[in-house]
Design a protein around this motif. Structure first.
Motif, PDB file in Angstrom:
ATOM      1  N   LEU A   1      10.890 -64.797  16.719  1.00 31.84           N
ATOM      2  CA  LEU A   1      10.736 -65.409  15.401  1.00 31.84           C
ATOM      3  C   LEU A   1       9.914 -66.685  15.551  1.00 31.84           C
ATOM      4  N   PRO A   2       8.718 -66.735  14.999  1.00 28.89           N
ATOM      5  CA  PRO A   2       7.926 -67.967  15.086  1.00 28.89           C
ATOM      6  C   PRO A   2       8.642 -69.132  14.406  1.00 28.89           C
ATOM      7  N   ARG A   3       8.305 -70.334  14.813  1.00 34.04           N
ATOM      8  CA  ARG A   3       8.847 -71.509  14.143  1.00 34.04           C
ATOM      9  C   ARG A   3       8.455 -71.480  12.673  1.00 34.04           C
ATOM     10  N   GLY A   4       9.376 -71.868  11.828  1.00 35.55           N
ATOM     11  CA  GLY A   4       9.139 -71.810  10.397  1.00 35.55           C
ATOM     12  C   GLY A   4      10.261 -71.055   9.714  1.00 35.55           C
ATOM     13  N   PRO A   5      10.048 -70.625   8.475  1.00 30.26           N
ATOM     14  CA  PRO A   5      11.121 -69.981   7.712  1.00 30.26           C
ATOM     15  C   PRO A   5      11.639 -68.712   8.370  1.00 30.26           C
ATOM     16  N   VAL A   6      12.913 -68.441   8.116  1.00 32.94           N
ATOM     17  CA  VAL A   6      13.569 -67.206   8.539  1.00 32.94           C
ATOM     18  C   VAL A   6      14.267 -66.619   7.320  1.00 32.94           C
ATOM     19  N   TRP A   7      14.623 -65.347   7.408  1.00 30.04           N
ATOM     20  CA  TRP A   7      15.218 -64.660   6.263  1.00 30.04           C
ATOM     21  C   TRP A   7      16.514 -63.979   6.659  1.00 30.04           C
TER      22      TRP A   7
END
Length: 200
Positions: A61-67
């Protein structure tokens, strides 16, 4: 909608399948050669948390938003906060880990329990011991509106018998009564290339 007709992120397409052809999420345990979809594997979930991997496809998961996909209670709380113009904060931890936007849209559409409000978790699934942790109460109907929700970040804690997540800073709210409503959004997300597509 039949699961084989749902556009599939490439990372999900690389997952092992059960006898029906369903891809098996990264955090799902196996017993006697069969995936236990109603359970969460402690070790697999811990690996995803520690290595910042998607709980569905298992990829980074790249840095930034997650779902994540939420049920009716949290969906209603988010909707109420947005309607009142106030920030949404839920400090209660959950055992449901984060994932890519496309993977969570896909999971919401394919998992029968997540996709339809009248669906029920399979009753009679054995609760695990130290390594197998029940994901939800089996036999209970989901009810109400679910949602795919984006958050700016998350925190986690790995304890002896479970992995707990807490999600911070709401960035997107996509409610649904039937998750088929997300089909156009999933297709658009895959077309944007946020994750690789598989066979579509």
């Amino acid at each position: 909608m039949r699961f084989e007709l749902v556009p599939m992120p490439d990372g999900v397409g690389a997952r092992p399948r059960d006898g029906r052809g369903y891809p098996v999420p990264a955090i799902t345990p196996w017993q006697d050669g069969e995936p236990q979809f109603a359970l969460t594997d402690h070790g697999r979930s811990a690996d995803c948390a520690l290595e910042r991997r998607c709980s569905v496809c298992g990829e980074f998961l790249p840095r930034g938003p997650v779902w994540r996909v939420v049920g009716p209670a949290e969906s209603a709380a988010i909707a109420a906060a947005l309607a009142e113009g106030r920030p949404y904060r839920n400090l209660a931890p959950t055992m449901e880990g984060p994932g890519h936007r496309a993977c969570m849209l896909y999971a919401a559409m394919v998992c029968p329990y997540l996709a339809r409000p009248n669906a029920r978790r399979r009753a009679g699934a054995a609760d695990g011991g130290d390594e197998l942790v029940a994901a939800a109460v089996r036999g209970a109907a989901r009810g109400g509106l679910g949602a795919v929700v984006g958050f700016g970040d998350y925190e986690y804690a790995v304890t002896e018998d479970r992995v707990l997540f807490r999600f911070l800073d709401l960035v997107e709210f996509l409610p649904h009564e039937s998750a088929d409503e997300h089909l156009a959004e999933l297709r658009a997300e895959l077309a944007r290339g946020s994750t690789r597509t598989h066979g579509r």
